[in-house]
Scaffold this motif. Structure first.
Motif: not given
Length: 291
Positions: A35-36, A211-213, A160-164, A191-199
């Protein structure tokens, strides 16, 4: 070399983590890997058991005993699932650690209890596409405007980028000062402007969300500066050193689980009318693994 004699408390913590890993982590590890994603309820249970605040003293809501107990717990959790061990190790060492060691009184009061209980998970935003170990070569910038830090840049391989819920972000504040011009910031991930990109698609430990952020005009209060301005590189490196304890324990847990699986298979698998463990070549391989 003499074996370490563990204290009663260290043994108790190790056994608690082992029972939890075998009963509630290992049976689901394969499904999470596919499931990732590690089940949210499991992460919450880890927080309840104190596994996510093991480097934080009790006065700040943690369960700190010592680093031997911490390493033993990470090893056991990682033996159940390497991805869950990664989440635990990274959250403790470079999520809780920097705030504990460098945070202001207000920052500690705001974040440590929530992090130690697992109500918030932390991530560490240092690496960039062009700067990994070369941490002083960061391109992410933070500018102080009207009492707020405005951060722009891109981060790579954020565990932990997506979960944090909280990110510790490193950015250049004073380019002319070189490696002494890097600072650290506490950035809530909503926070606006903090964007989690692809896993990231990885060969293993896929259940750990890496993830990339992107930070696009991501703005936080001036008080969210972690430690002194210009001390970001020192903060990053000091916490990475502590993080190696957890990652080493994680690797040991994975290796031990691999050995135990290989040993069980060698005892059950029959070839040429006997279990393959009775063949000298296989026995030698297992002996090497155990060593």
């Amino acid at each position: 070399m003499q074996d370490i004699e563990f204290t009663e408390e260290q043994v108790m913590i190790r056994d608690m983590a082992r029972d939890f890993a075998r009963g509630e982590i290992a049976p689901h590890a394969q499904a999470w890997e596919k499931a990732g994603w590690i089940d949210d309820a499991l992460v919450a249970k880890m927080g309840e058991l104190g596994l996510l605040g093991m480097v934080v003293p009790e006065e700040w809501g943690g369960t700190y005993v010592d680093y031997v107990a911490y390493a033993l717990a990470v090893e056991e959790i990682s033996a159940g699932d390497g991805a869950t061990g990664a989440l635990m190790s990274i959250h403790n060492s470079v999520g809780c650690g920097p705030i504990l060691n460098y945070g202001s009184q207000a920052q500690k009061e705001t974040w440590l209890a929530e992090l130690a209980s697992g109500q918030a998970i932390g991530c560490f935003c240092l690496t960039e596409p062009q700067a990994g170990s070369e941490a002083h070569n960061l391109r992410t910038r933070a500018e102080l405007r009207d009492g707020q830090w405005v951060i722009n840049g891109a981060k790579q391989f954020v565990s932990n980028g997506k979960r944090a819920k909280l990110a510790i972000v490193f950015a250049v504040t004073d380019p002319e000062l070189g490696k002494k011009g890097i600072s650290a910031f506490l950035v809530p991930t909503n926070t606006p402007g903090f964007v989690v990109d692809r896993t990231e698609h990885k060969m293993g430990i896929r259940a750990s969300d890496t993830c990339a952020v992107t930070l696009n005009q991501c703005t936080v209060p001036e008080a969210n500066l972690l430690g002194e301005r210009g001390k970001g590189l020192a903060i990053a490196l000091s916490n990475l050193e502590g993080g190696r304890i957890g990652i080493a324990a994680q690797a040991l847990g994975i290796a031990r689980a691999a050995f135990e699986a290989a040993l069980a298979y060698a005892r059950d698998r029959v070839q040429f009318d006997k279990a393959i463990i009775e063949h000298q070549s296989v026995a030698n391989l297992l002996a090497d693994m155990q060593t």
